[in-house]
Design a protein around this motif. Sequence first.
Motif, mmCIF file in Angstrom:
data_model
loop_
_atom_site.group_PDB
_atom_site.id
_atom_site.type_symbol
_atom_site.label_atom_id
_atom_site.label_comp_id
_atom_site.label_asym_id
_atom_site.label_seq_id
_atom_site.Cartn_x
_atom_site.Cartn_y
_atom_site.Cartn_z
ATOM 1 N N ASN A 285 0.847 4.089 -11.538
ATOM 2 C CA ASN A 285 1.612 3.543 -10.419
ATOM 3 C C ASN A 285 0.830 3.634 -9.118
ATOM 4 O O ASN A 285 0.210 4.636 -8.830
ATOM 5 C CB ASN A 285 2.929 4.295 -10.264
ATOM 6 N N ASP A 286 0.923 2.590 -8.365
ATOM 7 C CA ASP A 286 0.280 2.531 -7.058
ATOM 8 C C ASP A 286 1.376 2.417 -6.012
ATOM 9 O O ASP A 286 2.222 1.541 -6.098
ATOM 10 C CB ASP A 286 -0.628 1.295 -7.000
ATOM 11 N N ASN A 287 1.353 3.323 -5.042
ATOM 12 C CA ASN A 287 2.349 3.254 -3.981
ATOM 13 C C ASN A 287 3.782 3.277 -4.516
ATOM 14 O O ASN A 287 4.657 2.609 -3.997
ATOM 15 C CB ASN A 287 2.140 1.993 -3.133
ATOM 16 N N HIS A 288 3.987 4.064 -5.570
ATOM 17 C CA HIS A 288 5.340 4.173 -6.099
ATOM 18 C C HIS A 288 5.486 5.485 -6.825
ATOM 19 O O HIS A 288 4.635 5.863 -7.620
ATOM 20 C CB HIS A 288 5.632 3.016 -7.060
ATOM 21 N N ASN A 371 -1.791 11.669 4.753
ATOM 22 C CA ASN A 371 -0.751 10.753 4.282
ATOM 23 C C ASN A 371 -1.378 9.365 4.075
ATOM 24 O O ASN A 371 -2.181 8.920 4.887
ATOM 25 C CB ASN A 371 0.370 10.678 5.336
ATOM 26 N N HIS A 372 -1.013 8.706 2.970
ATOM 27 C CA HIS A 372 -1.618 7.408 2.649
ATOM 28 C C HIS A 372 -0.630 6.252 2.615
ATOM 29 O O HIS A 372 -1.002 5.140 2.240
ATOM 30 C CB HIS A 372 -2.328 7.454 1.298
ATOM 31 N N THR A 373 0.610 6.505 2.934
ATOM 32 C CA THR A 373 1.571 5.404 2.886
ATOM 33 C C THR A 373 2.859 5.795 3.595
ATOM 34 O O THR A 373 3.236 6.967 3.587
ATOM 35 C CB THR A 373 1.886 5.001 1.430
ATOM 36 N N THR A 479 -9.580 7.157 10.466
ATOM 37 C CA THR A 479 -9.642 5.839 9.828
ATOM 38 C C THR A 479 -10.558 5.906 8.609
ATOM 39 O O THR A 479 -11.645 6.492 8.661
ATOM 40 C CB THR A 479 -10.143 4.794 10.838
ATOM 41 N N ASN A 480 -10.108 5.331 7.523
ATOM 42 C CA ASN A 480 -10.867 5.325 6.263
ATOM 43 C C ASN A 480 -12.252 4.700 6.430
ATOM 44 O O ASN A 480 -12.521 4.010 7.414
ATOM 45 C CB ASN A 480 -10.118 4.496 5.196
ATOM 46 N N GLY A 481 -13.092 4.930 5.451
ATOM 47 C CA GLY A 481 -14.402 4.290 5.427
ATOM 48 C C GLY A 481 -14.820 4.049 3.986
ATOM 49 O O GLY A 481 -14.130 4.480 3.050
ATOM 50 N N GLU A 571 4.513 -6.321 -4.060
ATOM 51 C CA GLU A 571 5.223 -7.242 -3.158
ATOM 52 C C GLU A 571 4.778 -7.082 -1.710
ATOM 53 O O GLU A 571 4.670 -8.048 -0.976
ATOM 54 C CB GLU A 571 6.737 -7.040 -3.285
ATOM 55 N N TYR A 572 4.495 -5.837 -1.293
ATOM 56 C CA TYR A 572 4.153 -5.656 0.121
ATOM 57 C C TYR A 572 2.774 -6.245 0.455
ATOM 58 O O TYR A 572 2.502 -6.598 1.596
ATOM 59 C CB TYR A 572 4.261 -4.176 0.528
ATOM 60 N N LYS A 573 1.913 -6.366 -0.554
ATOM 61 C CA LYS A 573 0.586 -6.948 -0.316
ATOM 62 C C LYS A 573 0.628 -8.483 -0.300
ATOM 63 O O LYS A 573 -0.328 -9.142 0.086
ATOM 64 C CB LYS A 573 -0.404 -6.466 -1.378
ATOM 65 N N THR A 673 2.864 -2.210 6.640
ATOM 66 C CA THR A 673 3.029 -1.691 5.276
ATOM 67 C C THR A 673 1.723 -1.209 4.636
ATOM 68 O O THR A 673 1.746 -0.283 3.834
ATOM 69 C CB THR A 673 3.655 -2.750 4.334
ATOM 70 N N GLU A 674 0.607 -1.827 4.941
ATOM 71 C CA GLU A 674 -0.664 -1.400 4.333
ATOM 72 C C GLU A 674 -1.270 -0.332 5.227
ATOM 73 O O GLU A 674 -1.712 -0.628 6.340
ATOM 74 C CB GLU A 674 -1.625 -2.590 4.207
ATOM 75 N N ALA A 675 -1.304 0.901 4.724
ATOM 76 C CA ALA A 675 -1.731 2.000 5.585
ATOM 77 C C ALA A 675 -3.106 1.717 6.199
ATOM 78 O O ALA A 675 -3.299 1.867 7.403
ATOM 79 C CB ALA A 675 -1.753 3.297 4.787
ATOM 80 N N SER A 676 -4.051 1.335 5.377
ATOM 81 C CA SER A 676 -5.382 1.023 5.896
ATOM 82 C C SER A 676 -5.961 -0.191 5.198
ATOM 83 O O SER A 676 -6.260 -1.203 5.805
ATOM 84 C CB SER A 676 -6.314 2.231 5.696
ATOM 85 N N GLY A 677 -6.078 -0.075 3.870
ATOM 86 C CA GLY A 677 -6.896 -1.028 3.148
ATOM 87 C C GLY A 677 -8.328 -0.536 3.264
ATOM 88 O O GLY A 677 -8.718 0.066 4.280
ATOM 89 N N THR A 678 -9.108 -0.718 2.222
ATOM 90 C CA THR A 678 -10.523 -0.358 2.292
ATOM 91 C C THR A 678 -11.389 -1.509 1.790
ATOM 92 O O THR A 678 -12.552 -1.632 2.186
ATOM 93 C CB THR A 678 -10.814 0.910 1.464
HETATM 94 C C1 GL9 Z 1 -3.120 3.762 -0.190
HETATM 95 C C2 GL9 Z 1 -2.794 2.657 0.803
HETATM 96 O O1 GL9 Z 1 -1.851 1.790 0.258
HETATM 97 C C3 GL9 Z 1 -4.027 1.889 1.285
HETATM 98 O O2 GL9 Z 1 -3.662 1.055 2.360
HETATM 99 C C4 GL9 Z 1 -5.102 2.853 1.762
HETATM 100 O O3 GL9 Z 1 -6.270 2.164 2.130
HETATM 101 C C5 GL9 Z 1 -5.411 3.833 0.641
HETATM 102 C C6 GL9 Z 1 -6.450 4.859 1.041
HETATM 103 O O4 GL9 Z 1 -6.057 5.524 2.190
HETATM 104 O O5 GL9 Z 1 -4.228 4.542 0.272
HETATM 105 N N1 GL9 Z 1 -1.953 4.589 -0.375
HETATM 106 C C7 GL9 Z 1 -1.570 4.635 -1.661
HETATM 107 O O6 GL9 Z 1 -0.630 5.272 -2.139
HETATM 108 N N2 GL9 Z 1 -2.398 3.878 -2.391
HETATM 109 C C8 GL9 Z 1 -3.340 3.317 -1.585
HETATM 110 O O7 GL9 Z 1 -4.219 2.582 -1.964
HETATM 111 N N3 GL9 Z 1 -2.248 3.740 -3.714
HETATM 112 C C9 GL9 Z 1 -2.980 4.246 -4.718
HETATM 113 O O8 GL9 Z 1 -4.159 3.967 -4.870
HETATM 114 C C10 GL9 Z 1 -2.306 5.159 -5.669
#
Ligand code: GL9
Length: 836
Positions: A285-288, A371-373, A479-481, A571-573, A673-678
Amino acid sequence: DGKEIWPRGDEKTWKAGMRGIPNTVSDITNAIVYHVQSTLARQAYNLDNLGAYQAVALSVRDDLIVKWNETQMQYTRKQPKRAYYLSLEFLMGRTLDNALLNLGLKQQYKAATHKLGFNLEDLIDAERDAALGNGGLGRLAACYLDSGATMELPLWGYGLRYHYGLFAQHIAPDGSQLEAPDPWLDTDNPWEIPRQDVTYDVRFYGHAERIGNGKAVWTGGQEVLAVAYDVPIPGYSTNTVNNLRLWDAKPKRGFDLNSFNAGDYDRAIQENSSAETLTRVLYPNDNHMLGKELRLKQQAFWCAASLSDIIRRFKQVEKPWSEFPEYVSIQLNDTHPTIAIPELMRMLVDEEDVPWGDAWAITTKTFFYTNHTVLPEALEKWPVPLMEHVLPRHLQIIYDINMAFLQAVERKWPNDRERLARMSLIQEGEPKYVRMAFLATIGSAKVNGVAELHSHLVRETILRDFVDFFGKSKFANVTNGVTPRRWLDQCNPGLSNLITDAIQKPKAVWLKDLTLLKALEPFAEDSVFLKKWALIKHNNKKHLADYIKTHLGITVNPQSLFDIQIKRIHEYKRQSLNLLGVIHRYLTLKAMTSTERKKVNPRVVIFGGKAAPGYFMAKLLIRLIVNTARTINADADMKDILTVVFVPDYSVSLAEILIPASDISQHISTAGTEASGTSNMKFCLNGGLLLGTVDGANIEIAEEVDSNNVFFFGHLTDAVEDLRHQHKYHPIPVEERSPALAAVLKEIEEGRFGDPTIYQPFVDTIRLSDYYLVTDDFDSYVEANKMVDDAYVKDPEEWTKKTILTVSRMGKFSSDRAIMTYAEEFWNIEQFAIKF
Ligand code: GL9
């Protein structure tokens, strides 16, 4: 007397037998042949690419181990303060190419393999990805390890050795996603060193009995053995080789002999299989968040083993516990390792007899939380009854922490019961829940988000009360890199070489100080350089076109604009927005005469990404993307004008092919909704321009590269709440909101892309709730796409200039900058050069 004494035997004999790092081609061929003959027990005549890859990898592993040993020995001798990155995910991808580049041995290995009758690039392609992560969060951890070693920081990673990585994605004949297991360890993994001697016991279940002074005795239940596997992490052009320690679960005592003798074979192996299940598979799961018991056990197992290991190492320095934070900093990668906070308390209080208050002071100086989300469905909350069952002692400790914390809140804001309820670690209800983000916050010295906007939202929304309580200075942004070694030099050697020639700096210099890319700026005015630059992009597009042709049988024209959106399907992406935009383009093109169509700039739209297996809407969207692509690609009117590709089984190694080939990439999440994106950073670093919303790190990318070079569209974060309110209480039909979008939805509903009843749930979410504001952003998205087309067609040279300026201004987004910020501002660790 301070002189070192050789521990055993004759020092000269030992040293004569020790391996150095080979650097001549003949040393390397000898090493490879040795592994073919002895380690693999194979012969030259029937050696295939996989076998040759294995022999080469084993030889490189030997090189890594020499430096790994030296690095670890020098750390042990000097005992610098160390930092530990706890992450449930490390999305490493392939290792061979990266190791060769970081060790500076690629040319030698290329020559050596050539002499042995192989092509190094084919061997590199024979390696399987280590897919021990879902997406951005896991890949970020991998980039940080690379940067930690490159910046010569004493930084270790701790994670789990999943036997199955992220599932492989197949596309069924009807277009839907099928998941297949990823048994990546079925082929021998040369990149790990098993440490059967580094083991710890970890307990689950049982009973915790309080014995006064905050202490307790925890007994019974199940005990599982954690076994260490070490993965060497080489820095680029340094002697440092750091460690990623992954834990594997083993049953503590082989068989239960009593039941075995009694003939109860099933029961005898039951304990075994339950232990081994622990590290079986990565949760996909990603973001859930999913509240599964096994996942909680994975977290507790990994945290307990890692802390035991860290504490054992600390004990070597023979300092009082109060100095623990002067030797150890621990970064929590999201809330997944939060249970480490009560676990450290348990070890200090119950096992080491440290008084509760002292233990809490130590703990809160040791941990740091990223925190990532801010998505509510992703915030971890564990049901109290489940935690009580699996980790009874940890729950007691959490209650004790909570009690002291709420008393402090009460002192600051007397009689504010609502505030106490909001801030409690325990969410009331049936059942109660433990709020892990709150526990991570109060147990850490610093809390950070991963891009400016995201850190702002963390402070203003989910942790607002905690900012009021602790003060602003505890809440930071990093900020991520991304690592420019893998994401530029390795994946795009043509561009990396051209940059090296242009700026007249060795790679070993500019790849470690990415701000030096600035020196590229003047070349945006150099017409000869522009041609070379454009040719590299063209070649990368041809390479991708070849991949698409061989793997998917689809012909794409490299003259087209390559438009790429690759990321988890969510959905948020808003891959939905992209797809609906594609259909709109299709309808527009269909309405043209064929002469008009000939003037249109051709576009190839590429999608890639996996949906969580239980995420219905994301899987439905994949099916619609695939079937829309089939319809469009089969339409003769679209030939060489519009091609749509869904690349199955997106992975790190696929990203390495896709990213260098993009003209434009899409990062189009609903604002906020997208914390950073890389991947946005990776694309821009490879001269792909950004089409995106004002969200996450997109904002900072635009600040750096100039907003003229970015295609922005859509509503801003501030507008989102009101728009959602509007959707809910004053709905406006799509027909009024966006006639263009309504026409698109109608096509789907009329069955243009397959049986419409299948896609009705998707259409309904857009028409009826539209939580992610696709309808609100659609028209401006279409507009932004027109700007992209115009910019690309009208003035190709101007486009190329934009891409050069973009690359030259991406210095900020190196993960070296990010890791140094963590090192200096959070961990207080220093660069420690390994002498050789
Ligand atoms: C995430 C965010 O959704 C991304 O926007 C962010 O770039 C990355 C790294 O900080 O973190 N948060 C999160 O839960 N995920 C991300 O990718 N999901 C997983 O990879 C599990």
